[in-house]
Write a protein that holds these residues in place. Structure first.
Motif, short mmCIF file in Angstrom:
data_model
loop_
_atom_site.label_atom_id
_atom_site.label_comp_id
_atom_site.label_asym_id
_atom_site.label_seq_id
_atom_site.Cartn_x
_atom_site.Cartn_y
_atom_site.Cartn_z
N GLU A 271 8.96 -8.22 52.67
CA GLU A 271 9.42 -9.37 51.89
C GLU A 271 10.77 -9.87 52.37
O GLU A 271 11.08 -11.05 52.27
CB GLU A 271 9.50 -9.00 50.40
CG GLU A 271 8.15 -8.82 49.73
CD GLU A 271 8.28 -8.28 48.32
OE1 GLU A 271 9.42 -8.23 47.81
OE2 GLU A 271 7.25 -7.90 47.73
N ASN A 272 11.59 -8.94 52.89
CA ASN A 272 12.90 -9.32 53.43
C ASN A 272 12.86 -9.46 54.95
O ASN A 272 13.89 -9.35 55.62
CB ASN A 272 13.95 -8.29 53.02
CG ASN A 272 14.32 -8.41 51.55
OD1 ASN A 272 15.04 -9.32 51.15
ND2 ASN A 272 13.81 -7.50 50.73
N GLY A 301 20.45 -9.56 61.35
CA GLY A 301 19.36 -9.47 60.38
C GLY A 301 19.66 -8.52 59.25
O GLY A 301 19.36 -8.80 58.07
N ILE A 302 20.27 -7.38 59.56
CA ILE A 302 20.61 -6.41 58.52
C ILE A 302 21.67 -6.98 57.58
O ILE A 302 21.58 -6.86 56.35
CB ILE A 302 21.11 -5.10 59.17
CG1 ILE A 302 19.95 -4.42 59.92
CG2 ILE A 302 21.70 -4.16 58.13
CD1 ILE A 302 20.38 -3.25 60.79
N LEU A 303 22.71 -7.62 58.17
CA LEU A 303 23.79 -8.19 57.36
C LEU A 303 23.28 -9.28 56.42
O LEU A 303 23.68 -9.34 55.25
CB LEU A 303 24.87 -8.76 58.29
CG LEU A 303 26.05 -9.48 57.61
CD1 LEU A 303 26.83 -8.52 56.73
CD2 LEU A 303 26.97 -10.11 58.65
N VAL A 307 21.62 -7.41 53.16
CA VAL A 307 22.77 -7.34 52.24
C VAL A 307 23.03 -8.67 51.54
O VAL A 307 22.96 -8.76 50.30
CB VAL A 307 24.05 -6.89 53.01
CG1 VAL A 307 25.25 -6.85 52.07
CG2 VAL A 307 23.84 -5.54 53.67
N MET A 308 23.30 -9.72 52.32
CA MET A 308 23.80 -10.96 51.72
C MET A 308 22.78 -11.70 50.87
O MET A 308 23.06 -12.08 49.73
CB MET A 308 24.33 -11.88 52.81
CG MET A 308 25.62 -11.40 53.45
SD MET A 308 26.18 -12.57 54.68
CE MET A 308 26.35 -14.05 53.68
N GLU A 313 20.76 -13.90 45.91
CA GLU A 313 19.58 -14.15 45.08
C GLU A 313 19.79 -13.63 43.65
O GLU A 313 19.28 -14.20 42.69
CB GLU A 313 18.35 -13.50 45.70
CG GLU A 313 17.04 -14.00 45.12
CD GLU A 313 15.84 -13.53 45.92
OE1 GLU A 313 14.76 -14.11 45.73
OE2 GLU A 313 15.98 -12.60 46.73
N ASP A 314 20.57 -12.56 43.51
CA ASP A 314 20.88 -12.03 42.18
C ASP A 314 21.72 -13.01 41.36
O ASP A 314 21.78 -12.90 40.13
CB ASP A 314 21.65 -10.70 42.29
CG ASP A 314 20.74 -9.56 42.77
OD1 ASP A 314 19.50 -9.71 42.66
OD2 ASP A 314 21.28 -8.54 43.26
N ARG A 315 22.35 -13.98 42.04
CA ARG A 315 23.19 -14.97 41.35
C ARG A 315 22.43 -16.27 41.08
O ARG A 315 23.02 -17.29 40.79
CB ARG A 315 24.45 -15.23 42.17
CG ARG A 315 25.46 -14.09 42.04
CD ARG A 315 26.41 -14.01 43.21
NE ARG A 315 27.36 -12.91 43.04
CZ ARG A 315 27.08 -11.63 43.21
NH1 ARG A 315 25.85 -11.27 43.54
NH2 ARG A 315 27.99 -10.69 43.03
N LYS A 316 21.11 -16.18 41.22
CA LYS A 316 20.27 -17.33 40.89
C LYS A 316 20.49 -17.71 39.43
O LYS A 316 20.50 -16.85 38.54
CB LYS A 316 18.79 -16.98 41.12
CG LYS A 316 17.83 -18.15 40.96
CD LYS A 316 16.39 -17.69 40.98
CE LYS A 316 16.00 -17.12 42.33
NZ LYS A 316 14.55 -16.77 42.39
#
Length: 700
Positions: A271-272, A301-303, A307-308, A313-316
């Protein structure tokens, strides 16, 4: 194809530094096998061979082979353009395959007694130049960047500037016409400077030099033997890669089907966008690109996806509305695109200043140091020149291209272009074009000189400069977005072909190919590319109806990136979601700081510092191709540990076979799609819960 090893040119890195090493190591291994050859001058080895006239170097058979290879390489470059934008240098493949095809041709004629002209290294140079010039149009033509960014497909992914004034629907006729009027100016702009660049300043042009070493080595007895082995290795992996692509096709009968969507590390990672997609192309690219590029891409890609993006997305609902679609630039997609742009611009600005500074310092040093410039007044027989330099200088100065011809050609094409371009893009006015053509020769010289010093071409950076200046000049209400993208194409083509031709002059200088044959082959190759590249793109465009859409097989990520650069240049930062501008500033500054650290710590330690341009690519696309590339690096690393000499000699051929086979598979794949032939099977992966629901639904 932008044969320089520039991060800026290819939007990532074209891998020429590795190929330089491979070419040199090939030559080294041959010299070790040849004993005394190591101490001999190159031209001493060829002194028994007469150098053909420049007309004789331009053979019909050479251009037949060039055309076939141009079609093959254009498919490869176009596929890479429309997937990730990472395009390795294919010089080694062009030189190697050109040698193989024409050597086979001449041997057959020799056996039948019909051979009238032997195959020479000059003819090999003509083929390599023509092929790379032709397939290079697939990149500089903007099919994956500025040109595609004009279309409604890309414009529909943004709510800004998607009115009729700023959209140009793609059409085969105007694309061919556009390329013909902008692709030749750079060739004429640099011709008057060829003697200054090659003879007076003795610029290195590492990619051109490496290509010349490769071609020279092919035409020695031991080089020909090694080349045959390399071609066999290329053929094996070409066949494997082609058949693997064909096999995978059977399982792609729907969205998210097939091996390319295999959740290697689990569904959450998938998914990521962390998964191995079984792409032979990017395994091959990973074998050609230096380890640092591949690790930088993976780190990016990892950063971003590791992470970012999960944090943002949590701040949607706080930073952006929850109701926005996945592709909206006012939501998470906006952070992905604009932060990637900030990294690209930061890296591009730093490298522009760095290479431009090198150029100015180099020019100052050349004109200040009186011991350098008198080279122009030395005779070829003066003892301070080596045997090779005497011979090469003599022949390089023999077939001159008149300066009046170059200036007249530039002026005539500029007039034709100034008259015709406003008919293709009415947003681009004649005075915009005149200003570009007045400034372009200076920038073309800077780019060609910088490439000679550093092997870096900054064509895309000059193109971005044109986006911002011409776009802002035209204004938002007068189609400034489209004007900026069109101006980018004009500028990129001029400065790109200028550095390409300078590299070719260096290659020709070292293989005793005439400057005239180099110029003519570049002209013919460019003309081929102006027809072949749009036709190949059109095949992709018609065969794959979701081309350019995020998450599709061919997302063409740089189309949206370039369009949004143009929007930023014209309309400012009003389009960005909350806190996106702050993050853009941070990553813009971060790219500059990382580059400064790379230069400060020295070459030995710089290989442990990531490259921002390479890190930016997965910010938008994900890390799936980075895993492929890192696998290619791992294969090369292990191979080098087991048998370094064999890895040095055959890794470029194996990598080229993987890239070529998978790339050429897109031709029958496109034809099948156009014919309405669909794959029979959909291989898709579901979680246990989803599978239970599907079974229950089917059972009912």
């Amino acid at each position: 194809m932008d044969r320089s090893g520039s991060v800026a040119r290819r939007e990532a890195y074209n891998g020429s530094e590795l190929e330089n090493g491979a070419a040199i190591m090939d030559g080294k291994s041959q010299r070790e096998e040849g004993g005394e050859e190591e101490d001999m001058s190159v031209e001493k080895m060829f002194e028994s061979e007469a150098v053909p006239s420049w007309q004789s170097q331009l053979t019909f058979r050479a251009f037949i082979v060039s055309f076939v290879l141009s079609v093959l390489f254009t498919f490869i470059v176009m596929k890479l353009n429309l997937t990730t934008g990472i395009i390795p240098s294919l010089n080694v493949s062009a030189g190697l395959l050109g040698f193989f095809f024409l050597k086979t041709w001449t041997k057959l004629l020799e056996k039948s007694g019909l051979l009238k002209q032997p195959f020479t290294r000059q003819e090999n140079t003509v083929i390599q130049t023509c092929v790379v010039a032709s397939s290079g149009i697939a990149f500089s033509g903007g099919f994956g960047s500025y040109l595609f960014g004009m279309s409604s497909v890309v414009a529909s992914q943004s709510t800004e500037a998607n009115n009729a004034q700023n959209i140009k629907e793609l059409n085969l006729a105007w694309m061919i016409g556009f390329l013909f009027v902008v692709s030749f100016l750079g060739l004429f702009s640099v011709v008057p400077l060829r003697k200054i660049m090659i003879i007076d300043f003795k610029l290195i042009y590492p990619s051109g030099t490496a290509t010349a070493h490769l071609i020279n080595s092919f035409h020695t007895p031991k080089g020909a033997k090694l080349a045959k082995k390399q071609v066999r290795a290329l053929g094996k992996f070409f066949s494997f890669s082609f058949l693997w692509g064909f096999f995978q096709w059977f399982f792609t009968a729907g969205d998210s089907c097939g091996f390319v969507n295999f959740p290697t590390f689990g569904l959450k990672a998938y998914e990521n966008r962390f998964y191995f997609d079984f792409s032979a192309t990017y395994v091959g690219v990973g074998m050609i690109c230096p380890y640092l590029i591949n690790v930088s891409v993976l780190l990016g890609g990892i950063l971003s996806w590791g992470v970012m993006w999960p944090l943002i997305e949590d701040r949607k609902g706080h930073w952006y509305p929850e109701t926005l679609s996945e592709s909206s630039l006012h939501g998470l997609q906006g952070y992905r695109v604009f932060i990637a742009i900030a990294l690209i611009l930061g890296d591009g600005l730093y490298n522009f200043c760095k290479v431009f500074g090198h150029t100015l310092y180099g020019l100052y040093h050349q004109f200040k140091n009186k011991s350098v410039l008198p080279v122009a007044r030395r005779s070829p027989s003066e003892p301070s020149l080596s045997i090779d330099d005497k011979r090469r200088t003599e022949l390089f100065l023999k077939d001159q291209i008149p300066t009046w011809f170059a200036i007249a050609g530039y002026v005539v094409i500029a007039i034709i272009s100034t008259v015709s371009l406003p008919h293709i893009f009415h947003q681009l006015k004649w005075y915009h074009i005149v200003v570009i053509y007045i400034v372009a020769p200076v920038l073309a010289f800077c780019n060609a000189y910088g490439a000679g010093l550093t092997d870096w071409s900054l064509a895309s950076t000059y193109g971005k400069l044109a986006i911002f200046t011409i776009g802002a000049w035209a204004g938002a209400s007068h189609g400034g977005v489209l004007a900026g993208l069109a101006a980018c194409g004009v500028m990129m083509n001029i400065v790109s072909t200028a550095s390409d031709l300078s590299q070719d002059f260096k290659t020709g200088y070292m293989t005793l190919a005439s400057p005239r044959s180099m110029f003519v082959s570049q002209i013919i190759g460019t003309a081929m590319g102006c027809v072949i590249s749009p036709c190949v793109f059109w095949l992709f465009y018609k065969a794959f109806h979701d081309l350019g859409q995020p998450g599709s097989q061919y997302p063409a990520p740089y189309g949206l990136v370039y369009r949004n650069m143009s929007i930023l240049g014209v309309e400012g930062f009003s389009a960005l979601p909350k806190n996106c501008l702050t993050l853009c500033y941070i990553f813009f500054a971060g790219a500059i700081v990382i580059n400064a650290i790379r230069d400060a710590v020295g070459k030995k330690r710089a290989r442990f510092v990531p490259i921002p341009m390479a890190m930016a690519i997965p910010f938008y696309l994900g890390s799936y191709f980075a895993i492929d590339m890192c696998l290619g690096s791992l294969i090369l690393f292990v191979w080098g540990k087991v048998n370094k000499r064999k890895a040095d000699a055959f890794a470029p051929a194996v990598a080229s076979g993987l890239i070529c086979g998978d790339g050429i598979w897109t031709l029958p794949q496109s034809i099948l799609a156009l014919a309405g032939v669909n794959p029979p099977i959909c291989m898709k992966f579901l979680s246990r819960k989803a599978n239970t629901r599907v079974d229950a639904f089917l059972g009912s």
